[in-house]
Design a protein around this motif. Structure first.
Motif, PDB file in Angstrom:
ATOM      1  N   ASN A  60       0.829  -1.211   0.000  1.00 45.00           N
ATOM      2  CA  ASN A  60       0.000   0.000   0.000  1.00 45.00           C
ATOM      3  C   ASN A  60       0.860   1.257   0.000  1.00 45.00           C
ATOM      4  O   ASN A  60       0.534   2.251  -0.657  1.00 45.00           O
ATOM      5  CB  ASN A  60      -0.917   0.015   1.216  1.00 45.00           C
ATOM      6  N   GLY A  61       1.970   1.218   0.758  1.00 49.08           N
ATOM      7  CA  GLY A  61       2.853   2.382   0.815  1.00 49.08           C
ATOM      8  C   GLY A  61       3.469   2.704  -0.525  1.00 49.08           C
ATOM      9  O   GLY A  61       3.494   3.866  -0.948  1.00 49.08           O
ATOM     10  N   PHE A  62       3.971   1.683  -1.230  1.00 51.24           N
ATOM     11  CA  PHE A  62       4.553   1.913  -2.552  1.00 51.24           C
ATOM     12  C   PHE A  62       3.501   2.400  -3.538  1.00 51.24           C
ATOM     13  O   PHE A  62       3.753   3.306  -4.331  1.00 51.24           O
ATOM     14  CB  PHE A  62       5.201   0.621  -3.073  1.00 51.24           C
ATOM     15  N   GLN A  63       2.328   1.774  -3.494  1.00 55.44           N
ATOM     16  CA  GLN A  63       1.284   2.130  -4.453  1.00 55.44           C
ATOM     17  C   GLN A  63       0.693   3.513  -4.199  1.00 55.44           C
ATOM     18  O   GLN A  63       0.012   4.045  -5.070  1.00 55.44           O
ATOM     19  CB  GLN A  63       0.178   1.073  -4.423  1.00 55.44           C
ATOM     20  N   GLN A  64       0.932   4.089  -3.029  1.00 59.13           N
ATOM     21  CA  GLN A  64       0.464   5.446  -2.778  1.00 59.13           C
ATOM     22  C   GLN A  64       1.576   6.476  -2.942  1.00 59.13           C
ATOM     23  O   GLN A  64       1.372   7.513  -3.572  1.00 59.13           O
ATOM     24  CB  GLN A  64      -0.120   5.567  -1.376  1.00 59.13           C
ATOM     25  N   SER A  65       2.759   6.209  -2.382  1.00 55.47           N
ATOM     26  CA  SER A  65       3.817   7.226  -2.349  1.00 55.47           C
ATOM     27  C   SER A  65       4.366   7.540  -3.735  1.00 55.47           C
ATOM     28  O   SER A  65       4.591   8.715  -4.060  1.00 55.47           O
ATOM     29  CB  SER A  65       4.946   6.779  -1.416  1.00 55.47           C
ATOM     30  N   ILE A  66       4.593   6.510  -4.559  1.00 54.38           N
ATOM     31  CA  ILE A  66       5.157   6.770  -5.896  1.00 54.38           C
ATOM     32  C   ILE A  66       4.154   7.504  -6.788  1.00 54.38           C
ATOM     33  O   ILE A  66       4.500   8.512  -7.414  1.00 54.38           O
ATOM     34  CB  ILE A  66       5.646   5.457  -6.529  1.00 54.38           C
ATOM     35  N   PRO A  67       2.891   7.058  -6.905  1.00 53.95           N
ATOM     36  CA  PRO A  67       1.937   7.856  -7.694  1.00 53.95           C
ATOM     37  C   PRO A  67       1.731   9.257  -7.157  1.00 53.95           C
ATOM     38  O   PRO A  67       1.479  10.189  -7.931  1.00 53.95           O
ATOM     39  CB  PRO A  67       0.646   7.034  -7.614  1.00 53.95           C
ATOM     40  N   ASN A  68       1.828   9.442  -5.826  1.00 54.53           N
ATOM     41  CA  ASN A  68       1.659  10.786  -5.261  1.00 54.53           C
ATOM     42  C   ASN A  68       2.729  11.738  -5.764  1.00 54.53           C
ATOM     43  O   ASN A  68       2.492  12.946  -5.904  1.00 54.53           O
ATOM     44  CB  ASN A  68       1.679  10.726  -3.738  1.00 54.53           C
ATOM     45  N   LYS A  69       3.944  11.220  -6.021  1.00 54.96           N
ATOM     46  CA  LYS A  69       4.993  12.072  -6.579  1.00 54.96           C
ATOM     47  C   LYS A  69       4.603  12.546  -7.973  1.00 54.96           C
ATOM     48  O   LYS A  69       4.801  13.715  -8.325  1.00 54.96           O
ATOM     49  CB  LYS A  69       6.316  11.296  -6.637  1.00 54.96           C
ATOM     50  N   PHE A  70       4.062  11.640  -8.773  1.00 55.77           N
ATOM     51  CA  PHE A  70       3.651  12.011 -10.125  1.00 55.77           C
ATOM     52  C   PHE A  70       2.475  12.984 -10.094  1.00 55.77           C
ATOM     53  O   PHE A  70       2.472  13.978 -10.828  1.00 55.77           O
ATOM     54  CB  PHE A  70       3.264  10.753 -10.911  1.00 55.77           C
ATOM     55  N   THR A  71       1.470  12.686  -9.289  1.00 57.53           N
ATOM     56  CA  THR A  71       0.292  13.551  -9.273  1.00 57.53           C
ATOM     57  C   THR A  71       0.615  14.922  -8.689  1.00 57.53           C
ATOM     58  O   THR A  71       0.022  15.925  -9.083  1.00 57.53           O
ATOM     59  CB  THR A  71      -0.841  12.898  -8.469  1.00 57.53           C
ATOM     60  N   GLY A  72       1.555  14.971  -7.722  1.00 55.18           N
ATOM     61  CA  GLY A  72       1.965  16.265  -7.200  1.00 55.18           C
ATOM     62  C   GLY A  72       2.691  17.095  -8.230  1.00 55.18           C
ATOM     63  O   GLY A  72       2.594  18.333  -8.244  1.00 55.18           O
ATOM     64  N   PHE A  73       3.434  16.423  -9.126  1.00 56.93           N
ATOM     65  CA  PHE A  73       4.219  17.134 -10.131  1.00 56.93           C
ATOM     66  C   PHE A  73       3.446  17.343 -11.428  1.00 56.93           C
ATOM     67  O   PHE A  73       3.606  18.378 -12.087  1.00 56.93           O
ATOM     68  CB  PHE A  73       5.504  16.347 -10.417  1.00 56.93           C
ATOM     69  N   TRP A  74       2.610  16.374 -11.816  1.00 58.35           N
ATOM     70  CA  TRP A  74       1.919  16.445 -13.103  1.00 58.35           C
ATOM     71  C   TRP A  74       0.408  16.511 -12.994  1.00 58.35           C
ATOM     72  O   TRP A  74      -0.278  16.695 -13.998  1.00 58.35           O
ATOM     73  CB  TRP A  74       2.285  15.232 -13.960  1.00 58.35           C
ATOM     74  N   GLY A  75      -0.149  16.324 -11.805  1.00 56.10           N
ATOM     75  CA  GLY A  75      -1.597  16.289 -11.681  1.00 56.10           C
ATOM     76  C   GLY A  75      -2.140  14.893 -11.940  1.00 56.10           C
ATOM     77  O   GLY A  75      -1.441  14.013 -12.442  1.00 56.10           O
ATOM     78  N   HIS A  76      -3.401  14.680 -11.600  1.00 57.52           N
ATOM     79  CA  HIS A  76      -4.045  13.388 -11.842  1.00 57.52           C
ATOM     80  C   HIS A  76      -4.455  13.223 -13.304  1.00 57.52           C
ATOM     81  O   HIS A  76      -4.486  12.105 -13.824  1.00 57.52           O
ATOM     82  CB  HIS A  76      -5.285  13.239 -10.957  1.00 57.52           C
ATOM     83  N   ILE A  77      -4.790  14.337 -13.956  1.00 56.12           N
ATOM     84  CA  ILE A  77      -5.238  14.336 -15.355  1.00 56.12           C
ATOM     85  C   ILE A  77      -4.566  15.494 -16.061  1.00 56.12           C
ATOM     86  O   ILE A  77      -4.371  16.567 -15.475  1.00 56.12           O
ATOM     87  CB  ILE A  77      -6.775  14.466 -15.446  1.00 56.12           C
ATOM     88  N   GLN A  78      -4.192  15.276 -17.316  1.00 56.01           N
ATOM     89  CA  GLN A  78      -3.628  16.346 -18.129  1.00 56.01           C
ATOM     90  C   GLN A  78      -4.487  16.550 -19.371  1.00 56.01           C
ATOM     91  O   GLN A  78      -4.869  15.582 -20.038  1.00 56.01           O
ATOM     92  CB  GLN A  78      -2.197  16.016 -18.553  1.00 56.01           C
ATOM     93  N   ILE A  79      -4.780  17.829 -19.655  1.00 52.22           N
ATOM     94  CA  ILE A  79      -5.510  18.184 -20.872  1.00 52.22           C
ATOM     95  C   ILE A  79      -4.505  18.731 -21.869  1.00 52.22           C
ATOM     96  O   ILE A  79      -3.821  19.720 -21.600  1.00 52.22           O
ATOM     97  CB  ILE A  79      -6.597  19.226 -20.567  1.00 52.22           C
ATOM     98  N   GLN A  80      -4.385  18.057 -23.003  1.00 49.93           N
ATOM     99  CA  GLN A  80      -3.413  18.436 -24.029  1.00 49.93           C
ATOM    100  C   GLN A  80      -4.081  18.430 -25.392  1.00 49.93           C
ATOM    101  O   GLN A  80      -5.155  17.851 -25.584  1.00 49.93           O
ATOM    102  CB  GLN A  80      -2.219  17.480 -24.032  1.00 49.93           C
ATOM    103  N   LYS A  81      -3.385  19.032 -26.344  1.00 55.13           N
ATOM    104  CA  LYS A  81      -3.872  19.022 -27.713  1.00 55.13           C
ATOM    105  C   LYS A  81      -3.569  17.664 -28.337  1.00 55.13           C
ATOM    106  O   LYS A  81      -2.536  17.057 -28.051  1.00 55.13           O
ATOM    107  CB  LYS A  81      -3.198  20.132 -28.523  1.00 55.13           C
ATOM    108  N   LEU A  82      -4.478  17.150 -29.144  1.00 53.11           N
ATOM    109  CA  LEU A  82      -4.267  15.873 -29.803  1.00 53.11           C
ATOM    110  C   LEU A  82      -3.044  15.952 -30.695  1.00 53.11           C
ATOM    111  O   LEU A  82      -2.970  16.754 -31.634  1.00 53.11           O
ATOM    112  CB  LEU A  82      -5.499  15.496 -30.632  1.00 53.11           C
TER     113      LEU A  82
END
Length: 442
Positions: free
Chosen positions: A82-104
């Protein structure tokens, strides 16, 4: 009138007699049940609390130890996964967000195609339940050059209204850049690996070169150093600065950006909200979840669930084998007692229940010690981080742990139920014991 009175008197006496008889029967039934329970408790104490021979005591303790080791390992495994599955994604979401809106765009370049952000579109996105924060951004490749060396980087320009609290946990030195609406800011946040290679510290002034026609240079000031811990394999060395630098270098207007980060509230479904966001943006834009942008990372994290399930199955099997061994030895050592109970009229079902109760008692003591050690490890690691890790290999500086009380409760109940169910089969050995042979058994 005298006859009527006599009749009523007799009827009343019969009712009182029946009531007294009913009360006496209920009292005798209660007394019988109490004696049976007391007798079963006496037998249980002899079987569980006083195993008797040295071999029985040893096997009972080994069974308790097997359950304790199993629950300790299972708690540790669940907490670490549980710790790995939360801490590593939290680094990404803190830096990139949960969702990104980009141009196709079919290209894999880190420099996105620009698009206009309309205030009405941003308002509609912010009103969606579950959306916590929106952050327009754009990125551009460049080179940081010092007197002795140079390194390739990607300048990620963020909007001046960005939420700095999301990245503060990643800060290792200095402070966060201060961005204002009034003017461009030359303050930047530098990744730790680049700072080490170029020997830069908070307060250093650097020159950042951008290869374009004509080439351009910007003088920036390092005010902070951060460590994402996943640079190289999953992320490029991003330098965080003001979005307006990227817009002017690319010749964009103030309303043109490369993407929009969408940060969600906790517990939200990323895929469901991404589909909802895609229906609110322009037709040439698309919302991508962080799992879609980094599929390899999340596939690797998903394998942890399989490892957890395999480990839990093995530990349950080990605990169950120890419990079965203990029960069989208890039955064999109490063969003459079982025969005596059968001659006294005790049924096989009652004797089996007695041994199953003994097995449950052994399992409960094993659960007690297992929870004591397992939760002790969890709290020590959670508060003191006693087990460090190589962040370059594991993406975290120490073993992360995360555990909920619901998981602890389900694991304990599931282990107890599994142990009792595995004892049902061996308990049928009681029915194979003949009273006559058992009494002669030595």
């Amino acid at each position: 009138m005298a006859m009527v009175g006599l009749f009523l008197g007799c009827a009343a006496h019969d009712r009182l007699s029946k009531r007294k008889t009913t009360k006496n029967v209920c009292f005798l039934l209660f007394l019988g049940k109490l004696l049976i329970v007391s007798f079963i408790w006496f037998l249980f104490r002899r079987l569980a609390l006083d195993p008797g021979q040295h071999l029985s005591r040893l096997v009972v303790r080994l069974a308790m130890g097997g359950v304790a080791v199993g629950i300790t390992v299972m708690l540790a495994a669940i907490a670490i996964v549980n710790g790995f599955q939360q801490s590593i994604p939290n680094k990404f979401t803190g830096f990139w967000g949960h969702i990104q809106i980009q141009k196709l765009d079919l290209s894999n370049s880190f420099e996105q195609q620009p698009f206009f952000i309309r205030p009405s579109m941003l308002d509609s996105l912010e009103k969606i339940p579950g959306v916590a924060h929106l952050l327009p951004y754009a990125s551009k490749g460049g080179i940081i050059k010092t007197d002795s060396s140079f390194e390739g980087i990607v300048l990620k320009g963020v909007h001046w209204q960005w939420d700095t609290t999301l990245l503060k946990p990643l800060l290792t030195a200095g402070r966060m850049p201060i961005l204002t609406e009034a003017e461009n800011s030359n303050e930047i946040l530098l990744p730790l690996n680049i700072a080490k290679k170029l020997e830069l510290q908070p307060g250093s002034r650097i020159q950042m070169y951008f290869i374009q026609d004509p080439p351009r240079v910007r003088v920036m000031q390092v005010v902070g150093i951060y460590q994402l811990g996943i640079e190289g394999e999953f992320s490029k060395p991003f330098v965080l600065g003001d979005l307006r630098h990227v817009q002017r270098l690319n010749g964009w207007s103030d309303n043109e950006v490369g993407g929009i980060e969408v940060h969600l509230k906790s517990g939200m479904n990323n895929a469901k909200l991404a589909s909802q966001l895609s229906g609110l943006v322009d037709h040439d834009l698309e919302a991508y979840t962080i799992e879609e942008l980094y599929p390899n990372l999340f596939s690797w994290l998903g394998l942890f669930d399989l490892n957890k399930q395999v480990l839990i199955s093995i530990m349950l099997l080990v605990a169950g084998v120890n419990m079965i061994s203990a029960l069989l030895i208890l039955i064999l050592e109490r063969t003459s007692t079982i025969g005596l109970l059968k001659t006294m009229g005790m049924r096989n079902r009652s004797i089996r229940s007695l041994f199953l109760l003994t097995g449950g008692y052994i399992a409960l003591w094993g659960l007690f010690w297992g929870n004591l050690f397992g939760l002790g490890f969890y709290f020590l690691q959670y508060f003191f981080q006693l087990i460090p890790l190589d962040e370059a290999s594991y993406y975290v500086a120490y073993v992360p742990v995360l555990l909920s009380w619901q998981e602890v409760l389900v694991l304990n109940l599931g282990t107890l139920l599994a142990c009792v169910l595995m004892l049902l089969g061996p308990s049928f050995l009681v029915t194979r014991i003949s009273p006559l042979k058992a009494i002669r058994f030595d």
